[in-house]
Enzyme design. Structure first.
Site, PDB file in Angstrom:
ATOM      1  N   HIS A 137      37.236  42.599  51.369  1.00 45.27           N
ATOM      2  CA  HIS A 137      36.254  41.540  51.175  1.00 45.27           C
ATOM      3  C   HIS A 137      36.854  40.152  51.388  1.00 45.27           C
ATOM      4  O   HIS A 137      38.041  39.944  51.189  1.00 45.27           O
ATOM      5  CB  HIS A 137      35.691  41.591  49.750  1.00 45.27           C
ATOM      6  CG  HIS A 137      35.090  42.911  49.399  1.00 45.27           C
ATOM      7  ND1 HIS A 137      35.215  43.464  48.150  1.00 45.27           N
ATOM      8  CD2 HIS A 137      34.354  43.796  50.120  1.00 45.27           C
ATOM      9  CE1 HIS A 137      34.581  44.630  48.119  1.00 45.27           C
ATOM     10  NE2 HIS A 137      34.054  44.848  49.301  1.00 45.27           N
ATOM     11  N   TYR A 141      41.915  39.293  38.386  1.00 48.74           N
ATOM     12  CA  TYR A 141      42.245  38.277  39.381  1.00 48.74           C
ATOM     13  C   TYR A 141      41.621  36.929  39.056  1.00 48.74           C
ATOM     14  O   TYR A 141      40.537  36.834  38.514  1.00 48.74           O
ATOM     15  CB  TYR A 141      41.877  38.725  40.796  1.00 48.74           C
ATOM     16  CG  TYR A 141      40.431  39.090  41.046  1.00 48.74           C
ATOM     17  CD1 TYR A 141      39.589  38.225  41.735  1.00 48.74           C
ATOM     18  CD2 TYR A 141      39.917  40.316  40.628  1.00 48.74           C
ATOM     19  CE1 TYR A 141      38.280  38.569  42.003  1.00 48.74           C
ATOM     20  CE2 TYR A 141      38.611  40.674  40.886  1.00 48.74           C
ATOM     21  CZ  TYR A 141      37.795  39.789  41.578  1.00 48.74           C
ATOM     22  OH  TYR A 141      36.481  40.129  41.844  1.00 48.74           O
ATOM     23  N   ASP A 181      30.311  48.844  51.320  1.00 47.64           N
ATOM     24  CA  ASP A 181      31.624  48.810  51.962  1.00 47.64           C
ATOM     25  C   ASP A 181      31.765  49.836  53.080  1.00 47.64           C
ATOM     26  O   ASP A 181      32.609  49.683  53.962  1.00 47.64           O
ATOM     27  CB  ASP A 181      32.731  49.016  50.925  1.00 47.64           C
ATOM     28  CG  ASP A 181      32.950  47.791  50.050  1.00 47.64           C
ATOM     29  OD1 ASP A 181      32.323  46.744  50.308  1.00 47.64           O
ATOM     30  OD2 ASP A 181      33.745  47.882  49.097  1.00 47.64           O
ATOM     31  N   LYS A 222      43.119  34.000  45.667  1.00 46.67           N
ATOM     32  CA  LYS A 222      43.134  34.861  44.491  1.00 46.67           C
ATOM     33  C   LYS A 222      44.570  35.124  44.064  1.00 46.67           C
ATOM     34  O   LYS A 222      45.462  35.250  44.900  1.00 46.67           O
ATOM     35  CB  LYS A 222      42.473  36.209  44.804  1.00 46.67           C
ATOM     36  CG  LYS A 222      41.015  36.107  45.182  1.00 46.67           C
ATOM     37  CD  LYS A 222      40.467  37.458  45.590  1.00 46.67           C
ATOM     38  CE  LYS A 222      39.002  37.329  45.994  1.00 46.67           C
ATOM     39  NZ  LYS A 222      38.492  38.597  46.520  1.00 46.67           N
TER      40      LYS A 222
END
Length: 180
Positions: free
Chosen positions: A62, A132, A170, A72
């Protein structure tokens, strides 16, 4: 903390200094001043996220586009994952290259994934808790992704593909060459 450059520009492995004794352990999971000093980068993390998943769960690959791109800082607080970052910056010398690293509660390693990267992971342990920090808000119209089994990237996800647990969304992501 120890900061190690990866083969991808501005993508770093972070290993905290862990203090163990008879009570357990202590470590500083993030220190803005030290992070900036060691990496030369100054992300302004504004949100922390957590995901719980079972073995074989593959989340990714992603990314967010444009003004909603996100950097991140990722880590695992329970279990183990194979974490993957893909450089999607066309002007980068490592464009369309990726790295993978095993992150676990045991090794306490973290990966800094800069803006302009796709990111994903697969759970290697029975369960895992993935945490994260993000430096930008999630914006659904700006989300994008790359199919996990992209033949150009040829990522080795370690586990047998027949055991993967993947969201319907996905499963239909485009290849990297369809995007660039």
């Amino acid at each position: 903390m120890t900061v190690t450059k990866t083969k991808l520009n501005h993508c770093f492995i972070i290993e905290p200094k862990v203090f163990d004794d008879q009570r357990g352990y202590f470590f500083e999971s993030y220190n803005k001043t030290n992070f900036e000093k060691e990496t030369g980068l100054n992300p302004d993390f504004i949100q922390d996220n957590e995901a719980y998943s079972t073995k074989g769960t593959l989340r990714g690959l992603h990314f967010q586009k444009g003004e909603y791109a996100q950097a991140k800082l990722v880590r695992v607080t329970q279990g183990e994952v194979l974490d993957v970052a893909v450089d999607l910056r066309p002007d980068s010398s490592t464009f369309k290259e990726y790295i993978s690293i095993e992150l676990s509660a045991e090794n306490k390693k973290q990966l800094f994934v800069p803006r302009g990267f796709a990111h994903g992971y697969i759970v290697l342990s029975n369960t895992a808790v993935f945490n994260y920090k993000c430096d930008n808000v999630y914006h659904k119209p700006s989300e994008g992704g790359i199919i996990y089994n992209d033949t150009t990237l040829n990522i080795d996800w370690i586990l047998d593909e027949e055991t993967f647990i993947i969201s319907d969304k996905d499963k239909i992501l485009p290849s990297i060459n369809d995007l660039f």
